[in-house]
Design a protein around this motif. Structure first.
Motif, PDB file in Angstrom:
ATOM      1  N   TRP B   9      -2.561  24.094 -44.318  1.00  0.00           N
ATOM      2  CA  TRP B   9      -1.371  23.641 -43.596  1.00  0.00           C
ATOM      3  C   TRP B   9      -1.284  24.322 -42.233  1.00  0.00           C
ATOM      4  O   TRP B   9      -1.084  23.676 -41.209  1.00  0.00           O
ATOM      5  CB  TRP B   9      -0.119  23.955 -44.437  1.00  0.00           C
ATOM      6  N   ALA B  10      -1.468  25.653 -42.233  1.00  0.00           N
ATOM      7  CA  ALA B  10      -1.323  26.404 -40.975  1.00  0.00           C
ATOM      8  C   ALA B  10      -2.426  26.037 -39.996  1.00  0.00           C
ATOM      9  O   ALA B  10      -2.168  25.827 -38.807  1.00  0.00           O
ATOM     10  CB  ALA B  10      -1.338  27.910 -41.266  1.00  0.00           C
ATOM     11  N   LEU B  13      -1.685  22.651 -38.424  1.00  0.00           N
ATOM     12  CA  LEU B  13      -0.388  22.412 -37.775  1.00  0.00           C
ATOM     13  C   LEU B  13      -0.568  22.255 -36.259  1.00  0.00           C
ATOM     14  O   LEU B  13      -1.309  22.994 -35.632  1.00  0.00           O
ATOM     15  CB  LEU B  13       0.544  23.603 -38.067  1.00  0.00           C
ATOM     16  N   ALA B 131       4.306  28.900 -37.614  1.00  0.00           N
ATOM     17  CA  ALA B 131       3.457  28.918 -38.813  1.00  0.00           C
ATOM     18  C   ALA B 131       3.641  30.230 -39.576  1.00  0.00           C
ATOM     19  O   ALA B 131       3.769  30.249 -40.801  1.00  0.00           O
ATOM     20  CB  ALA B 131       1.988  28.726 -38.423  1.00  0.00           C
ATOM     21  N   GLU B 134       7.200  30.389 -41.226  1.00  0.00           N
ATOM     22  CA  GLU B 134       7.252  29.515 -42.409  1.00  0.00           C
ATOM     23  C   GLU B 134       6.487  30.158 -43.569  1.00  0.00           C
ATOM     24  O   GLU B 134       6.957  30.174 -44.706  1.00  0.00           O
ATOM     25  CB  GLU B 134       6.659  28.139 -42.096  1.00  0.00           C
ATOM     26  N   LYS B 169      -3.667  31.473 -36.754  1.00  0.00           N
ATOM     27  CA  LYS B 169      -3.392  30.211 -36.056  1.00  0.00           C
ATOM     28  C   LYS B 169      -3.689  30.358 -34.569  1.00  0.00           C
ATOM     29  O   LYS B 169      -4.347  29.503 -33.970  1.00  0.00           O
ATOM     30  CB  LYS B 169      -1.919  29.827 -36.277  1.00  0.00           C
TER      31      LYS B 169
END
Lengths: 447, 447
Positions: B9-10, B13, B131, B134, B169
């Motif tokens: 997910w990260a 993103l 990121a 979260e 990230k």
């Protein structure tokens, strides 16, 4: 009181309080650590960390071991990298009661601090080393075995506390400062067992060394933590301990707050107590000690095959009966590389049978991936048997022609109080490793 | 799968995935963090760490906040020191569902990494910040509240994971590398609540930032950990989680592995999910949020007294009814200094009544030790009442002449989605702090 008592014990400990056998054990432990750190200095876990973290290195004041001539970096990174190197071959010493590898975190921090500050005598170094090793083993005993069972890597979770005590002792911190250093170290709980089999397992030991060094340096500067870090309701032992018995009693028994009468607490002049460093042992094989009786038995079988002119290629099956912990910890059926090989009782058996030895060379990636090794490994079958002790193994080897060879290892080999190698032998071995590593180090490092 | 899913997910993103209100919340959170880090830059917890660790500083590449002109140190120490400074006044932001202070560990690591590497856009910075925030809040939700209750400082235990995700990230790590970074961060569990009230509480935040930064840098270099660090049997959540419900379900619900349908998992285009950064809030008072309704009520009573021409010296007694957690967390009857004052509901009430405000100035050591403050503090009586909510308080003030004033605060003030200060106001406030701190910084530092 446990934190304060431990701090007071350490800050008051003198070289003259150490019995001769304790001094000898401290010297042995340090030599063994140095050999392991040199031996692991060119492992990828060490070299990747070195190269990745190089942009952050401060002024050079402490040695990185395994380098011909002197390679200095800042003491914080020396503690981290020597700590990683000392553990990466799983060859370091073992406190048998807790399976803590005690010298790694403590000596990695201590040597870096001693070089950085300079001017210490060997006696000052040894009393600090001993204080740190006693601290981590006693604290470990207070939470063993539940703490390990739940998933903590006990070497590093106690190691930061041991390293903090050792460096505090070296820097002559007061009792209160030492208590704060213990607190700053205790609040940095490094090491989940899920990381076993990856580079991060040895990172735990290096980071614990670094945490302990930083804790002592901050406490010396006046940084405050708690003076009840170990025993408080939301302190170290209650949060990470998970013990069945009351933790305050357990800490009292092992750290020896007041006159508990157990005789197991911290030793001091005129007090009952037990030196944990005398229960430290040195490994014949570079992997977890639960595999040792199996490797030992298979090495013996290798020689039995040779003496009967039998070929290991003709082995049909190898049945091993082991303590249940062996499969829980080292049950990897198909290890992919050297690090995973250390967690495979099947690999341990295969190298014993094939090579007649289990040295770091038999845990190189190419050996773990070698078709001949895999062929034997796939013939090995291990069964848990609750009637077998943790340091025991029974091995039944059946040849293609039906010949059966059996081996019953009643106790694992270990080099402890009575059977350790002589200091002369260890010095020679360390020098040999030093020469060996100088070239490989240069080949692996971009510096 | 949770670790891998979070990493995936990260790493996937994009800035265009962020809704406008999420971007605004990220900017606000960063400004608030910068203000806190500047405000705490001259606190002893920051300056002692700076002076103690200076011998280890590497080449200067990242800013230490709160210094007029540019003071650069290496990125690892910048992450540590800005992290300490940002938390030391207990003034930083709060994710209301978990009481995590999310921006401290993440922004401290991220700003240091961004300056060190250089060349990033504001958009790249904000997507990495989001990121990280979260990640830490979702992971925190999976183990809340048992993890906090047992004694872990949830801001730092989840913070290292958030910082690792953010820096991964920023550095464009792959999904697998990000998973390894999460593992290296997760195995460094920093923060016992026993340290609350000492310098070490803010050290937790700085060390979490440093742990996350180091984890990402090592993973980028090829250092391996586990790809199941969060969910494995002996991984992070099971070892530190202590949750009542099954942890795999809890991780699945919050991290959103697969289509769980809860709508609470990680948000992404075309997926249900909830942005935790929208639930971040900013503090009106520099102490734990449970005291806020009491300070607010007492500030209002200060003005009521003034408007009725009554003198606070003539107060006979102050009875406060609070949620039981208030006394558990902040029940210090006789705080000795500023840090302990933050854990005293009695001090919070006294400064509200006496000064009509609760800013960092009212938590200086000399105010906590002031005889006038102590005189009022000793008249305050707080009782736990299970019918009172955690953000509620009832205050009954009785004057010497029998006059009674009452105040019922139904909800604590908080600057969240709807009521946060404007960006212009925050920029002006940060600039003001910057000027204020330049001189005090010079006075406190030996550099």
């Amino acid at each position: 009181m446990a934190t304060y008592y431990l701090a007071s014990w350490a800050s008051n400990l003198k070289y003259s309080d150490l019995p001769q056998d304790v001094i000898a054990a401290a010297v042995r432990s340090f030599y063994n650590w140095a050999g392991c750190a040199i031996g692991g200095s060119n492992h990828p876990a060490t070299t990747i960390a070195y190269n990745s973290l190089k942009p952050f290195f401060g002024p050079p004041t402490a040695s990185l071991l395994g380098h011909k001539g002197k390679l200095s970096i800042d003491a914080q990174h020396a503690a981290l990298l020597n700590g990683i190197a000392s553990h990466v071959h799983d060859y370091d010493d073992t406190h048998l009661d807790t399976i803590i590898h005690p010298t790694g975190p403590v000596a990695s921090a201590l040597l870096a601090a001693a070089e950085w500050k300079g001017g210490y005598s060997g006696k000052e170094f040894l009393v600090a080393l001993t204080a740190g090793i006693e601290a981590e083993c006693k604290v470990g005993l207070a939470v063993w075995p539940e703490h390990y069972d739940v998933g903590w890597h006990i070497t590093s979770t106690t190691g930061s506390i041991g390293a903090a005590v050792a460096v505090s002792k070296l820097l002559s911190l007061s009792t209160v400062q030492t208590a704060h250093a213990i607190g700053i170290a205790a609040t940095q709980v490094v090491g989940l067992r899920e990381m076993f089999g990856s580079h991060t397992k040895s990172f735990h030991v290096g980071r614990a060394a670094q945490n302990g060094l930083m804790a002592a340096v901050l406490a010396q500067g006046g940084y405050t933590s708690s003076e009840q870090a170990l025993e408080a309701k939301r302190g170290w032992s209650n949060v990470v301990g998970v013990t069945k018995e009351g933790l305050s009693q357990s800490l009292e028994k092992w750290i020896g707050v007041g006159a508990t009468g157990s005789g197991l607490g911290l030793p001091a002049v005129g007090q009952p107590g037990r030196w944990e460093i005398l229960r430290n042992s040195f490994k014949p094989f570079p992997c977890g000690i639960v595999i040792h009786p199996i490797i030992d038995g298979c090495v013996q079988l290798h020689h039995d095959l040779a003496s009967q002119a039998l070929d290991v290629k003709d082995v049909r099956s190898v049945h091993i009966s082991v303590h249940p912990l062996v499969l829980e910890l080292t049950g990897k059926r198909k290890p992919k590389d050297g690090l995973e090989g250390k967690f495979s009782v099947y690999h341990g058996a295969a190298i014993g049978l094939l090579y007649g030895k289990g040295t770091p060379a038999q845990y190189e990636d190419d050996v773990v991936q070698d078709a001949r090794v895999i062929a034997i490994r796939d013939k090995v079958d291990a069964k848990a048997d609750t009637s077998i002790a943790a340091d025991e193994a029974k091995i039944i080897l059946t040849m293609a022609d039906g010949t059966v060879l059996e081996k019953h290892v009643q106790h694992a080999l270990w080099a402890g109080k009575s059977t350790y190698p002589s200091r002369k032998h260890m010095e020679s071995s360390i020098r040999k490793q030093l020469r060996l590593n100088a070239d490989t180090w240069r080949a692996h490092h971009t510096c």
